[in-house]
Scaffold this motif. Sequence first.
Motif, PDB file in Angstrom:
ATOM      1  N   ALA A  32       6.896  -9.162   6.089  1.00 54.15           N
ATOM      2  CA  ALA A  32       6.392  -8.434   7.252  1.00 54.15           C
ATOM      3  C   ALA A  32       5.514  -7.265   6.806  1.00 54.15           C
ATOM      4  N   PHE A  33       5.894  -6.577   5.749  1.00 52.44           N
ATOM      5  CA  PHE A  33       5.101  -5.467   5.226  1.00 52.44           C
ATOM      6  C   PHE A  33       3.748  -5.957   4.726  1.00 52.44           C
ATOM      7  N   TYR A  34       3.749  -7.098   4.038  1.00 47.49           N
ATOM      8  CA  TYR A  34       2.493  -7.677   3.546  1.00 47.49           C
ATOM      9  C   TYR A  34       1.570  -8.050   4.708  1.00 47.49           C
ATOM     10  N   LEU A  35       2.126  -8.640   5.747  1.00 50.24           N
ATOM     11  CA  LEU A  35       1.312  -8.977   6.912  1.00 50.24           C
ATOM     12  C   LEU A  35       0.748  -7.720   7.558  1.00 50.24           C
ATOM     13  N   PHE A  36       1.547  -6.676   7.632  1.00 49.32           N
ATOM     14  CA  PHE A  36       1.091  -5.413   8.216  1.00 49.32           C
ATOM     15  C   PHE A  36      -0.058  -4.827   7.396  1.00 49.32           C
ATOM     16  N   ILE A  37       0.081  -4.835   6.069  1.00 47.23           N
ATOM     17  CA  ILE A  37      -0.945  -4.264   5.195  1.00 47.23           C
ATOM     18  C   ILE A  37      -2.228  -5.105   5.263  1.00 47.23           C
ATOM     19  N   GLU A  38      -2.109  -6.419   5.351  1.00 47.84           N
ATOM     20  CA  GLU A  38      -3.283  -7.287   5.387  1.00 47.84           C
ATOM     21  C   GLU A  38      -4.130  -7.072   6.625  1.00 47.84           C
ATOM     22  N   ARG A  39      -3.515  -6.647   7.716  1.00 48.14           N
ATOM     23  CA  ARG A  39      -4.276  -6.482   8.957  1.00 48.14           C
ATOM     24  C   ARG A  39      -5.114  -5.216   8.958  1.00 48.14           C
ATOM     25  N   PHE A  40      -4.807  -4.252   8.075  1.00 52.27           N
ATOM     26  CA  PHE A  40      -5.553  -2.988   8.061  1.00 52.27           C
ATOM     27  C   PHE A  40      -6.273  -2.777   6.760  1.00 52.27           C
TER      28      PHE A  40
END
Length: 40
Positions: A32-40
């Motif tokens: 979930a953290f990786y997905l969050f970082i990838e979006r920004f």
Amino acid sequence: MSNKKEKELNLKGTLYSVGFVGVFILVTWFMAFYLFIERF
């Protein structure tokens, strides 16, 4: 004597279960953290 052996096996199974749940939580958190970082 056999009662002590049974308790050790029970605790070992508990340790494996808690470890498995902990690893599962860590993996999902990092995904979930990786997905969050990838979006920004």
